[in-house]
Write an enzyme that holds these catalytic residues in place. Structure first.
Site, PDB file in Angstrom:
ATOM      1  N   ASN A  12       0.865  -1.184   0.000  1.00 52.98           N
ATOM      2  CA  ASN A  12       0.000   0.000   0.000  1.00 52.98           C
ATOM      3  C   ASN A  12       0.905   1.240   0.000  1.00 52.98           C
ATOM      4  OD1 ASN A  12      -1.788   2.071   0.557  1.00 52.98           O
ATOM      5  ND2 ASN A  12      -2.184   1.430   2.674  1.00 52.98           N
ATOM      6  N   LYS A  14       0.044   4.267  -0.173  1.00 55.73           N
ATOM      7  CA  LYS A  14      -0.620   5.452   0.404  1.00 55.73           C
ATOM      8  C   LYS A  14      -0.447   6.652  -0.552  1.00 55.73           C
ATOM      9  CE  LYS A  14       0.373   3.436   4.832  1.00 55.73           C
ATOM     10  NZ  LYS A  14       0.258   3.531   6.257  1.00 55.73           N
ATOM     11  N   HIS A  97      -9.454   0.916   5.680  1.00 56.74           N
ATOM     12  CA  HIS A  97      -8.123   1.188   6.248  1.00 56.74           C
ATOM     13  C   HIS A  97      -8.272   2.173   7.404  1.00 56.74           C
ATOM     14  CE1 HIS A  97      -3.965   2.438   6.660  1.00 56.74           C
ATOM     15  NE2 HIS A  97      -3.631   1.363   5.968  1.00 56.74           N
ATOM     16  N   GLU A  99      -6.569   4.595   8.337  1.00 58.26           N
ATOM     17  CA  GLU A  99      -6.352   6.016   8.010  1.00 58.26           C
ATOM     18  C   GLU A  99      -7.625   6.625   7.433  1.00 58.26           C
ATOM     19  OE1 GLU A  99      -2.745   5.509   5.723  1.00 58.26           O
ATOM     20  OE2 GLU A  99      -1.699   4.984   7.570  1.00 58.26           O
ATOM     21  N   GLU A 166      -4.914  -5.234  11.042  1.00 57.33           N
ATOM     22  CA  GLU A 166      -3.877  -4.226  11.197  1.00 57.33           C
ATOM     23  C   GLU A 166      -4.096  -3.469  12.509  1.00 57.33           C
ATOM     24  OE1 GLU A 166      -2.190  -2.962   7.167  1.00 57.33           O
ATOM     25  OE2 GLU A 166      -4.019  -1.826   7.423  1.00 57.33           O
ATOM     26  N   GLY A 172       2.659   2.276  10.655  1.00 60.36           N
ATOM     27  CA  GLY A 172       3.559   3.405  10.442  1.00 60.36           C
ATOM     28  C   GLY A 172       4.319   3.827  11.690  1.00 60.36           C
ATOM     29  N   SER A 207       3.738  -2.094  10.208  1.00 60.73           N
ATOM     30  CA  SER A 207       5.201  -2.009  10.301  1.00 60.73           C
ATOM     31  C   SER A 207       5.919  -3.307   9.929  1.00 60.73           C
ATOM     32  CB  SER A 207       5.627  -1.544  11.697  1.00 60.73           C
ATOM     33  OG  SER A 207       5.157  -0.228  11.931  1.00 60.73           O
TER      34      SER A 207
HETATM   35  C1  PEP Z   1      -0.687   0.013   6.016  1.00 62.15           C
HETATM   36  O1  PEP Z   1      -0.756   1.131   5.526  1.00 62.15           O
HETATM   37  O2  PEP Z   1      -1.619  -0.769   5.829  1.00 62.15           O
HETATM   38  C2  PEP Z   1       0.472  -0.351   6.816  1.00 62.15           C
HETATM   39  C3  PEP Z   1       0.477  -1.515   7.403  1.00 62.15           C
HETATM   40  O3  PEP Z   1       1.501   0.571   6.908  1.00 62.15           O
HETATM   41  P1  PEP Z   1       2.961   0.328   7.537  1.00 62.15           P
HETATM   42  O4  PEP Z   1       3.481  -0.970   6.952  1.00 62.15           O
HETATM   43  O5  PEP Z   1       3.772   1.512   7.093  1.00 62.15           O
HETATM   44  O6  PEP Z   1       2.790   0.222   8.998  1.00 62.15           O
END
Ligand code: PEP
Length: 249
Positions: A12, A14, A97, A99, A166, A172, A207
């Site tokens: 992803n 973003k 998601h 975000e 997640e 992040g 992460s």
């Molecule tokens: C994500 O955006 O779904 C995500 C897991 O980001 P990151 O790997 O940067 O934590």
């Protein structure tokens, strides 16, 4: 990539990526970068979907979008419809998601509309679920995940779906859930999905990087990863794909 491949590693991007960078990234991918038993997908921003579609399909990498609107067409300024994503070459669309739940305030009712519209257009949604740190600390993780998955209650069980667990506190932040937390939570998610009449793969996200991917993906109940930051460089993304191959191999 066969349709029965359970393990998916999805990147992803973003709100990152310009055309030149995207083309250089695709050139860096090997001719057929997916090892046996691992499927690869990339979710760049909308502007890169169409230009990346052909070069990615030539390398056996699936394309996905990071969001969609539920209407088919019309006066919805700034929105993109599911059929537009299909037209641009997408197979996947990320929904729910954190975000978008937290920053854009998308709720379950809206996510369900997007889910239904995505299926109608022939997309496979990747439904993201996850708890905030305060919720985990208050022992409410399962309650939060059950509520997020409740949109599948009474929904057709035969439509293609991938779920991504997640934990919001791991996205992040450089913090990852421990293998014990991952095993325990994925077991709960699979149990809940079975109760809802679904047998779909469940990815871990938060992460994931080349250093922790193999241990995370070797956890019981984890069938791939949704990767944010570490998917922005082809080299680290491919190291994660290789780690996934070792974990499922
Ligand atoms: C994500 O955006 O779904 C995500 C897991 O980001 P990151 O790997 O940067 O934590």
């Amino acid at each position: 990539m066969s349709s029965d491949t359970r393990c998916l590693v999805a990147g992803n991007w973003k709100m990152n990526g310009l055309l030149d960078e995207a083309m250089a990234y695709v050139r860096e991918l090997r001719e057929n970068p997916a090892p046996e038993h691992v499927e690869i997908a990339l979710m760049p921003p909308f502007t890169l979907l169409y230009p990346m579609s052909k070069p990615l399909s030539e390398k056996n990498v699936r394309l996905g979008a990071q969001s969609v609107y539920f209407e088919e067409k019309g006066a919805f300024t700034g929105s993109i419809s599911p059929m537009m994503l299909r037209d641009a070459g997408c197979h996947y669309v990320i929904l729910g998601h954190s975000e978008r739940r937290d920053i854009i305030h998308e709720d379950n009712a809206l996510i369900l509309k997007k889910l239904q519209a995505s299926w109608k257009a022939g997309l496979e949604p990747i439904l993201c679920i996850g708890e905030h740190l305060e919720e985990r600390e208050a022992g409410r993780t399962n309650e939060v995940l059950r509520e997020q998955l409740s949109i599948l209650e009474g929904v057709e069980g035969d439509k293609p779906l991938t779920v991504a667990y997640e934990p919001v506190w791991a996205i992040g932040t450089g913090k990852t859930a421990t293998p014990e937390q991952v095993v325990e939570t994925h077991a709960f998610v699979h149990e809940e999905l079975a109760r809802l009449g679904r047998d779909c793969r469940v990815l871990y996200g938060g992460s994931v990087n080349p250093g922790n991917a193999e241990a995370l993906m070797a956890c019981e109940g984890v069938e791939g990863a949704l990767v944010g930051g570490a998917s922005l460089k082809a080299d680290s993304f491919m190291q994660i794909v290789e780690a996934a191959a070792r974990a499922v191999g």
